[in-house]
Design a protein around this motif. Structure first.
Motif, mmCIF file in Angstrom:
data_model
loop_
_atom_site.group_PDB
_atom_site.id
_atom_site.type_symbol
_atom_site.label_atom_id
_atom_site.label_comp_id
_atom_site.label_asym_id
_atom_site.label_seq_id
_atom_site.Cartn_x
_atom_site.Cartn_y
_atom_site.Cartn_z
ATOM 1 N N THR A 168 1.856 6.350 9.217
ATOM 2 C CA THR A 168 2.993 6.584 8.338
ATOM 3 C C THR A 168 3.254 8.087 8.313
ATOM 4 O O THR A 168 2.560 8.853 8.980
ATOM 5 N N ARG A 213 -0.234 9.087 6.226
ATOM 6 C CA ARG A 213 -1.614 8.688 6.510
ATOM 7 C C ARG A 213 -1.682 7.702 7.666
ATOM 8 O O ARG A 213 -0.668 7.262 8.198
ATOM 9 N N THR A 217 -7.693 3.314 4.882
ATOM 10 C CA THR A 217 -6.659 4.341 4.975
ATOM 11 C C THR A 217 -7.301 5.725 5.010
ATOM 12 O O THR A 217 -8.340 5.948 4.377
ATOM 13 N N LEU A 275 0.804 -1.222 0.000
ATOM 14 C CA LEU A 275 0.000 0.000 0.000
ATOM 15 C C LEU A 275 0.839 1.275 0.000
ATOM 16 O O LEU A 275 0.354 2.337 -0.355
ATOM 17 N N LEU A 276 2.082 1.159 0.449
ATOM 18 C CA LEU A 276 2.906 2.348 0.621
ATOM 19 C C LEU A 276 3.314 2.943 -0.723
ATOM 20 O O LEU A 276 3.650 2.225 -1.666
ATOM 21 N N VAL A 277 3.277 4.271 -0.796
ATOM 22 C CA VAL A 277 3.686 4.984 -1.998
ATOM 23 C C VAL A 277 5.136 5.426 -1.839
ATOM 24 O O VAL A 277 5.733 5.288 -0.761
ATOM 25 N N GLN A 278 5.677 5.978 -2.892
ATOM 26 C CA GLN A 278 7.072 6.417 -2.875
ATOM 27 C C GLN A 278 7.318 7.384 -1.712
ATOM 28 O O GLN A 278 6.528 8.296 -1.478
ATOM 29 N N ASP A 279 8.389 7.175 -0.995
ATOM 30 C CA ASP A 279 8.830 7.998 0.137
ATOM 31 C C ASP A 279 7.940 7.872 1.375
ATOM 32 O O ASP A 279 8.113 8.612 2.337
ATOM 33 N N GLU A 280 6.978 6.950 1.375
ATOM 34 C CA GLU A 280 6.147 6.758 2.558
ATOM 35 C C GLU A 280 6.847 5.801 3.519
ATOM 36 O O GLU A 280 7.363 4.767 3.108
#
Length: 128
Positions: free
Chosen positions: A49, A52, A70, A28-33
């Motif tokens: 995080t 979020r 989320t 689920l994590l996006v870039q830089d999360e």
């Protein structure tokens, strides 16, 4: 009790090592999360995080089925923290989140939790 953003609920959450949930939320994590804090009730988990809050609702007898909800910090309209008292026998703290959708979540943390750090995290993203 299921953790989700569809019902007003109270959760008894205990801190856990963020590495314990990394495999659960990695997809689920996006870039830089990055995962900053992780908490667990009996089966369910709550992950903070740098972008979020992710709730993991473990379902079924085996716990293999999971539901992920989320909520980005940008949807938080305001929040409130309650710190434990100085001589509290049980150093519990609470976090109230009021979302722009009208939903209110109340999270009750058990044990030693730096609720101020969580408040600062939310402030950093809500006040942008």
């Amino acid at each position: 009790m299921a953790i989700n953003f569809n019902t007003n609920s109270v959760f008894n959450l205990k801190p856990i090592d963020p590495n314990n949930v990394r495999n659960e939320v990695q997809g689920l994590l996006v870039q830089d999360e990055q995962i900053l804090y992780a908490f667990q009730s009996v089966r369910d988990q709550l992950v903070f995080t740098n972008m979020r809050i992710i709730a993991i609702d473990v379902q079924g007898i085996t716990g293999k089925r999971k539901s992920f909800a989320t909520m980005p910090y940008s949807k938080i309209q305001y929040f409130e923290i309650q710190t434990p008292g100085f001589v509290e026998l049980f150093p519990d703290s609470e976090l109230f989140l009021m979302f722009s959708s009208g939903f209110t979540a109340k999270f009750e943390f058990k044990g030693k939790v730096d609720i101020g750090a969580i408040g600062r995290l939310i402030s950093a993203y809500c006040m942008r």
